[in-house]
Write a protein that holds these residues in place. Structure first.
Motif, short mmCIF file in Angstrom:
data_model
loop_
_atom_site.label_atom_id
_atom_site.label_comp_id
_atom_site.label_asym_id
_atom_site.label_seq_id
_atom_site.Cartn_x
_atom_site.Cartn_y
_atom_site.Cartn_z
N LEU A 144 0.84 -1.20 0.00
CA LEU A 144 0.00 0.00 0.00
C LEU A 144 0.87 1.25 0.00
CD1 LEU A 144 -2.65 -1.27 2.55
CD2 LEU A 144 -3.03 -0.86 0.11
N GLN A 145 1.96 1.22 0.74
CA GLN A 145 2.87 2.36 0.77
C GLN A 145 3.45 2.61 -0.62
OE1 GLN A 145 6.27 2.04 3.36
NE2 GLN A 145 6.79 4.18 3.13
N ILE A 146 3.86 1.56 -1.30
CA ILE A 146 4.42 1.70 -2.65
C ILE A 146 3.40 2.35 -3.58
CG2 ILE A 146 5.11 0.37 -4.70
CD1 ILE A 146 6.42 -1.64 -2.70
N LEU A 147 2.14 1.95 -3.46
CA LEU A 147 1.11 2.48 -4.36
C LEU A 147 0.74 3.93 -4.09
CD1 LEU A 147 -1.23 -0.63 -4.57
CD2 LEU A 147 0.27 0.26 -6.36
N LEU A 148 0.85 4.39 -2.84
CA LEU A 148 0.32 5.71 -2.50
C LEU A 148 1.36 6.76 -2.14
CD1 LEU A 148 -2.82 4.72 -0.40
CD2 LEU A 148 -2.72 5.40 -2.79
N GLN A 149 2.57 6.40 -1.88
CA GLN A 149 3.52 7.36 -1.31
C GLN A 149 3.92 8.49 -2.26
OE1 GLN A 149 7.02 5.29 -0.08
NE2 GLN A 149 7.73 4.93 -2.15
N ASP A 150 3.80 8.33 -3.55
CA ASP A 150 4.29 9.35 -4.47
C ASP A 150 3.26 10.39 -4.89
OD1 ASP A 150 6.85 8.31 -4.49
OD2 ASP A 150 6.41 6.93 -6.13
N TYR A 151 2.02 10.25 -4.46
CA TYR A 151 1.02 11.24 -4.82
C TYR A 151 1.35 12.58 -4.17
CZ TYR A 151 -2.24 7.78 -6.74
OH TYR A 151 -2.84 6.82 -7.50
N GLU A 152 1.05 13.66 -4.87
CA GLU A 152 1.26 15.00 -4.33
C GLU A 152 -0.01 15.53 -3.67
OE1 GLU A 152 2.77 17.36 -7.54
OE2 GLU A 152 4.69 16.31 -7.53
N HIS A 153 -1.03 14.71 -3.61
CA HIS A 153 -2.30 15.05 -2.97
C HIS A 153 -2.76 13.83 -2.18
CE1 HIS A 153 -3.01 13.22 -6.92
NE2 HIS A 153 -4.00 12.60 -6.31
N GLU A 154 -3.66 14.05 -1.22
CA GLU A 154 -4.16 12.92 -0.43
C GLU A 154 -5.10 12.06 -1.27
OE1 GLU A 154 -5.68 13.19 3.50
OE2 GLU A 154 -3.91 14.24 4.24
N VAL A 155 -4.95 10.76 -1.09
CA VAL A 155 -5.82 9.78 -1.73
C VAL A 155 -6.28 8.82 -0.64
CG1 VAL A 155 -5.97 7.91 -3.41
CG2 VAL A 155 -4.63 9.95 -3.95
N PHE A 156 -7.60 8.65 -0.52
CA PHE A 156 -8.17 7.73 0.46
C PHE A 156 -8.65 6.50 -0.29
CE2 PHE A 156 -11.35 5.84 3.13
CZ PHE A 156 -10.87 6.02 4.42
N SER A 157 -8.11 5.36 0.09
CA SER A 157 -8.41 4.10 -0.59
C SER A 157 -8.93 3.08 0.42
CB SER A 157 -7.16 3.54 -1.26
OG SER A 157 -6.63 4.47 -2.16
N VAL A 158 -9.55 2.03 -0.13
CA VAL A 158 -10.07 0.96 0.71
C VAL A 158 -9.73 -0.38 0.06
CG1 VAL A 158 -12.13 -0.04 1.79
CG2 VAL A 158 -12.00 2.44 1.41
N VAL A 159 -9.26 -1.31 0.90
CA VAL A 159 -9.10 -2.70 0.47
C VAL A 159 -10.34 -3.42 1.01
CG1 VAL A 159 -7.70 -4.79 0.56
CG2 VAL A 159 -6.59 -2.54 0.68
N PHE A 160 -11.17 -3.91 0.10
CA PHE A 160 -12.37 -4.65 0.48
C PHE A 160 -12.01 -6.13 0.55
CE2 PHE A 160 -13.89 -0.77 -1.53
CZ PHE A 160 -14.80 -0.32 -0.59
N LEU A 161 -12.39 -6.77 1.67
CA LEU A 161 -12.01 -8.15 1.93
C LEU A 161 -13.23 -9.03 2.15
CD1 LEU A 161 -9.31 -7.27 4.61
CD2 LEU A 161 -8.86 -7.89 2.24
N ASP A 162 -13.09 -10.32 1.83
CA ASP A 162 -14.16 -11.26 2.14
C ASP A 162 -14.00 -11.76 3.58
OD1 ASP A 162 -12.22 -13.30 2.11
OD2 ASP A 162 -12.89 -14.13 0.20
N SER A 163 -14.78 -12.72 3.98
CA SER A 163 -14.74 -13.20 5.37
C SER A 163 -13.46 -13.95 5.71
CB SER A 163 -15.95 -14.09 5.66
OG SER A 163 -15.95 -15.21 4.79
N GLN A 164 -12.72 -14.38 4.70
CA GLN A 164 -11.44 -15.06 4.91
C GLN A 164 -10.25 -14.12 4.74
OE1 GLN A 164 -11.38 -18.36 5.89
NE2 GLN A 164 -13.57 -17.96 6.04
N HIS A 165 -10.54 -12.82 4.66
CA HIS A 165 -9.53 -11.76 4.46
C HIS A 165 -8.81 -11.89 3.12
CE1 HIS A 165 -9.35 -10.78 9.01
NE2 HIS A 165 -10.54 -10.61 8.50
N ARG A 166 -9.53 -12.39 2.13
CA ARG A 166 -9.02 -12.38 0.75
C ARG A 166 -9.48 -11.08 0.10
NH1 ARG A 166 -11.08 -18.27 0.37
NH2 ARG A 166 -12.99 -17.06 0.26
#
Length: 165
Positions: free
Chosen positions: A54-76
């Motif tokens: 997640l850090q790799i994907l978001l660290q270079d933005y020059e603005h804030e980005v709010f993201s969500v990882v949606f998971l199933d009941s087995q945390h997939r």
């Protein structure tokens, strides 16, 4: 991993660089690997590794980005989605939209993640307030909040590790 300047190594999961690679290409390759690690069906068994992706994907933005990882009941992973985009020091986050997307993906749990363009991953008071509001809204539809990760250039902070959840 398909990239024109990479070839498979002798051991699974290793690669050889076949040509000169620029810094921008290295970052692009790292982001491609991170997206693969957060692809649909991948189980999050080592949270620290997920945080690094997640850090790799978001660290270079020059603005804030709010993201969500949606998971199933087995945390997939069901999906990883950038839901809100803000300015250099804030992003408006709407619980209604997060709930709507959780229902649309049929998520059982979520991990919130956003970046701090300043580079300092320390959560702000407003980060804590919106996390509580989101947690309350998602509780009504029985979706667990596993964590909220704030990423910066110097690492990340986990609300779960800090005892905020």
């Amino acid at each position: 991993m398909n990239h024109r300047k990479l070839s498979a190594g002798e051991t699974t999961g290793t690669y050889r660089i076949t040509d000169t690679v620029t810094e921008a290409e290295l970052i692009s390759i790292a982001k491609a690997f991170a997206r693969r690690r957060l692809a649909k069906g991948r189980k999050i068994t080592q949270p620290a590794l997920a945080f690094e992706y997640l850090q790799i994907l978001l660290q270079d933005y020059e603005h804030e980005v709010f993201s969500v990882v949606f998971l199933d009941s087995q945390h997939r992973v069901i999906s990883f989605e950038e839901l809100f985009r803000g300015t250099i020091d804030s992003a408006s986050v709407y619980p209604r939209e997060v709930v709507k997307q959780a229902l649309a993906t049929n998520a059982a749990a979520v991990i919130f993640v956003h970046n701090h363009p300043s580079g300092d991953p320390k959560p702000s008071d407003s980060d804590q307030r919106i996390t509580q509001r989101l947690q309350e809204a998602l509780r009504l539809i029985e979706v667990r909040v596993i964590d909220h990760i704030v990423v910066g250039n110097d690492g990340y902070c986990s609300f779960a590790d800090l005892g905020y959840l």
